[in-house]
Design an enzyme around this catalytic site. Structure first.
Site, PDB file in Angstrom:
ATOM      1  N   HIS A  96       0.807  -1.222   0.000  1.00  0.00           N
ATOM      2  CA  HIS A  96       0.000   0.000   0.000  1.00  0.00           C
ATOM      3  C   HIS A  96       0.840   1.271   0.000  1.00  0.00           C
ATOM      4  O   HIS A  96       0.301   2.366  -0.186  1.00  0.00           O
ATOM      5  CB  HIS A  96      -0.925  -0.003   1.214  1.00  0.00           C
ATOM      6  CG  HIS A  96      -1.654  -1.303   1.374  1.00  0.00           C
ATOM      7  ND1 HIS A  96      -1.267  -2.251   2.302  1.00  0.00           N
ATOM      8  CD2 HIS A  96      -2.697  -1.823   0.697  1.00  0.00           C
ATOM      9  CE1 HIS A  96      -2.078  -3.303   2.190  1.00  0.00           C
ATOM     10  NE2 HIS A  96      -2.942  -3.073   1.231  1.00  0.00           N
ATOM     11  N   HIS A 127      -7.031   4.681   5.394  1.00  0.00           N
ATOM     12  CA  HIS A 127      -6.451   3.599   4.599  1.00  0.00           C
ATOM     13  C   HIS A 127      -4.963   3.862   4.419  1.00  0.00           C
ATOM     14  O   HIS A 127      -4.538   4.994   4.168  1.00  0.00           O
ATOM     15  CB  HIS A 127      -7.143   3.504   3.240  1.00  0.00           C
ATOM     16  CG  HIS A 127      -6.810   2.255   2.479  1.00  0.00           C
ATOM     17  ND1 HIS A 127      -5.624   2.106   1.791  1.00  0.00           N
ATOM     18  CD2 HIS A 127      -7.498   1.091   2.308  1.00  0.00           C
ATOM     19  CE1 HIS A 127      -5.606   0.916   1.208  1.00  0.00           C
ATOM     20  NE2 HIS A 127      -6.733   0.275   1.512  1.00  0.00           N
ATOM     21  N   GLU A 138      -2.869   3.254   2.079  1.00  0.00           N
ATOM     22  CA  GLU A 138      -2.461   3.828   0.795  1.00  0.00           C
ATOM     23  C   GLU A 138      -2.685   5.334   0.775  1.00  0.00           C
ATOM     24  O   GLU A 138      -1.828   6.100   0.312  1.00  0.00           O
ATOM     25  CB  GLU A 138      -3.226   3.166  -0.355  1.00  0.00           C
ATOM     26  CG  GLU A 138      -2.803   3.703  -1.714  1.00  0.00           C
ATOM     27  CD  GLU A 138      -3.652   3.185  -2.856  1.00  0.00           C
ATOM     28  OE1 GLU A 138      -3.800   3.923  -3.846  1.00  0.00           O
ATOM     29  OE2 GLU A 138      -4.165   2.053  -2.766  1.00  0.00           O
ATOM     30  N   CYS A 188      -6.525   1.118 -10.315  1.00  0.00           N
ATOM     31  CA  CYS A 188      -5.657   0.185 -11.027  1.00  0.00           C
ATOM     32  C   CYS A 188      -6.451  -0.732 -11.946  1.00  0.00           C
ATOM     33  O   CYS A 188      -7.660  -0.936 -11.776  1.00  0.00           O
ATOM     34  CB  CYS A 188      -4.801  -0.602 -10.039  1.00  0.00           C
ATOM     35  SG  CYS A 188      -5.544  -2.118  -9.429  1.00  0.00           S
ATOM     36  N   SER A 206     -10.081  -5.206   3.262  1.00  0.00           N
ATOM     37  CA  SER A 206      -9.641  -5.066   1.867  1.00  0.00           C
ATOM     38  C   SER A 206     -10.595  -4.135   1.142  1.00  0.00           C
ATOM     39  O   SER A 206     -11.744  -4.490   0.868  1.00  0.00           O
ATOM     40  CB  SER A 206      -9.611  -6.441   1.179  1.00  0.00           C
ATOM     41  OG  SER A 206      -9.522  -6.301  -0.221  1.00  0.00           O
ATOM     42  N   ASN A 229     -10.724  -3.122  -1.988  1.00  0.00           N
ATOM     43  CA  ASN A 229     -11.239  -3.561  -3.291  1.00  0.00           C
ATOM     44  C   ASN A 229     -12.236  -4.701  -3.151  1.00  0.00           C
ATOM     45  O   ASN A 229     -13.171  -4.818  -3.943  1.00  0.00           O
ATOM     46  CB  ASN A 229     -10.088  -3.908  -4.242  1.00  0.00           C
ATOM     47  CG  ASN A 229      -9.446  -5.241  -3.941  1.00  0.00           C
ATOM     48  OD1 ASN A 229      -9.868  -6.280  -4.431  1.00  0.00           O
ATOM     49  ND2 ASN A 229      -8.400  -5.221  -3.126  1.00  0.00           N
ATOM     50  N   SER A 260      -6.296  -9.390  -3.422  1.00  0.00           N
ATOM     51  CA  SER A 260      -5.286  -9.924  -2.500  1.00  0.00           C
ATOM     52  C   SER A 260      -5.641 -11.331  -2.023  1.00  0.00           C
ATOM     53  O   SER A 260      -5.132 -11.784  -1.001  1.00  0.00           O
ATOM     54  CB  SER A 260      -5.120  -8.986  -1.304  1.00  0.00           C
ATOM     55  OG  SER A 260      -6.375  -8.693  -0.711  1.00  0.00           O
TER      56      SER A 260
END
Length: 336
Positions: free
Chosen positions: A99, A149, A151, A219, A247, A249, A292
């Site tokens: 991240h 988060h 990231e 992404c 997670s 995503n 992931s």
């Protein structure tokens, strides 16, 4: 990276096989692509190679990727996960997660003489570079993402005086900028594409001169997994997303499934978390997994569903992914 191919919404197992009448048989629609993206594969292999090279223990700041099974498996092999570099013994090996981290974290690690290995996803690094570039040009940077988060914290840390977090469409009215002609938006890489575009639209209504990032920040893998879910969701009585609750995503895939027409959608880490009550009256189940998630966890869910009569598994293929990222330089040998 990935390429779009003709959509097969799971009506047959493969080309040339007989079709299945969805009104008379239970079936599973299996999203493709799903599971590991190139950045996660690189990050997990980075930790494995670091263990081979340096031996246990090695330290990882935060979770290397947001998946419970991956973290627990690596912990059993001698990886120690920490929240802060201050917890790492001086001179030890520490891996930075996929991240990304802020410059302040790099500085703190250097001050403790830590041997750092950076497993930041290259697509996250791209967003870091964009933040630095536009900060140098004195832009106000509106970073669309989720507060807290890792990231987002890493990206914002590249230019804290210039970055403002925008946590979804409802946060737009609180945004303040210095010069409406020097504003750009960037985003966390794992967001819902639709919600991000809604946020951008509302930002642009306030700031007509808002600039787009030089290239997509969300992404390819996040987008591909959402597209596959959208393709199958309208046919699904139930969508099961394999992934962890932390997670981003994976959570977004549940939201995308519901918004795209699935009657129900649930997030599970393991097959044992699937509630048999979810299956009552259900004929078509969609299965996907976050970026992931190792495939073994998806296979566990498929095996469990087969025991309940869902043995017919049909692919929903919307893209082929071929992207591979090189390991950090200090670990590069022949890839396995």
């Amino acid at each position: 990276m990935s390429s779009a191919i003709p959509l097969n919404v799971g009506i047959a197992r493969s080309a040339g096989t007989a079709t299945v009448d969805a009104d008379t048989a239970k079936r599973v629609l299996l999203a493709e692509p799903r599971g590991y993206c190139a950045g996660v594969d690189r990050a997990v292999e980075t930790v494995e190679k670091a263990l081979e090279k340096h031996g246990a223990p090695i330290y990882v700041r935060k979770e290397i990727v947001h998946n419970r099974h991956v973290v627990e498996t690596l912990r059993e092999r001698g990886v120690v996960f920490v929240d802060d570099t201050a917890e790492v013994p001086e001179g030890a090996v520490v891996v930075f997660s996929a991240h990304g981290v802020s410059p302040a974290v790099h500085e703190a690690a250097a001050a403790r003489n830590l041997h750092t290995i950076d497993a930041t996803c290259p697509l996250v690094t791209k967003v870091h570079q964009e933040a630095k570039r536009f900060a140098r040009d004195d832009y106000d940077i509106l970073l669309i993402g989720h507060e807290g988060h890792e990231e987002v914290e890493g990206t914002a840390g590249e230019a804290p005086e210039h970055v403002q977090l925008v946590d979804g469409p409802d946060a737009v009215d609180r945004v303040r900028v210095r010069d409406e002609n020097k504003v750009i938006w960037l985003s966390q890489t794992t967001l819902s594409v639709d919600e991000t575009m809604e946020t951008v639209q509302r930002l642009r209504e306030r700031f007509p001169s808002l600039q787009d990032p030089p290239s997509d920040d969300i992404c390819y893998a996040t987008q591909n997994r959402q597209v596959a879910v959208k393709a199958m969701a309208p046919e699904c009585d139930l969508v099961i997303v394999v992934g962890s609750r932390n997670s981003s995503n994976s959570v977004r895939l549940v939201e995308v499934a519901l918004n795209a027409g699935a009657k129900a959608a649930h997030l599970v880490d393991y097959a044992r978390e699937v509630d048999p009550a979810w299956l009552e009256g259900v004929r078509t189940i969609g299965i996907t997994s976050g970026a992931s998630v190792p495939e073994i966890l998806v296979r566990g869910v498929l095996d469990m569903l087969a025991e309940h009569g869902y043995a017919d598994v049909q692919p929903v293929t919307t893209a082929n992914e071929t992207l591979v990222f090189a390991l950090p330089r200090e670990l590069r040998t022949t890839r396995r």
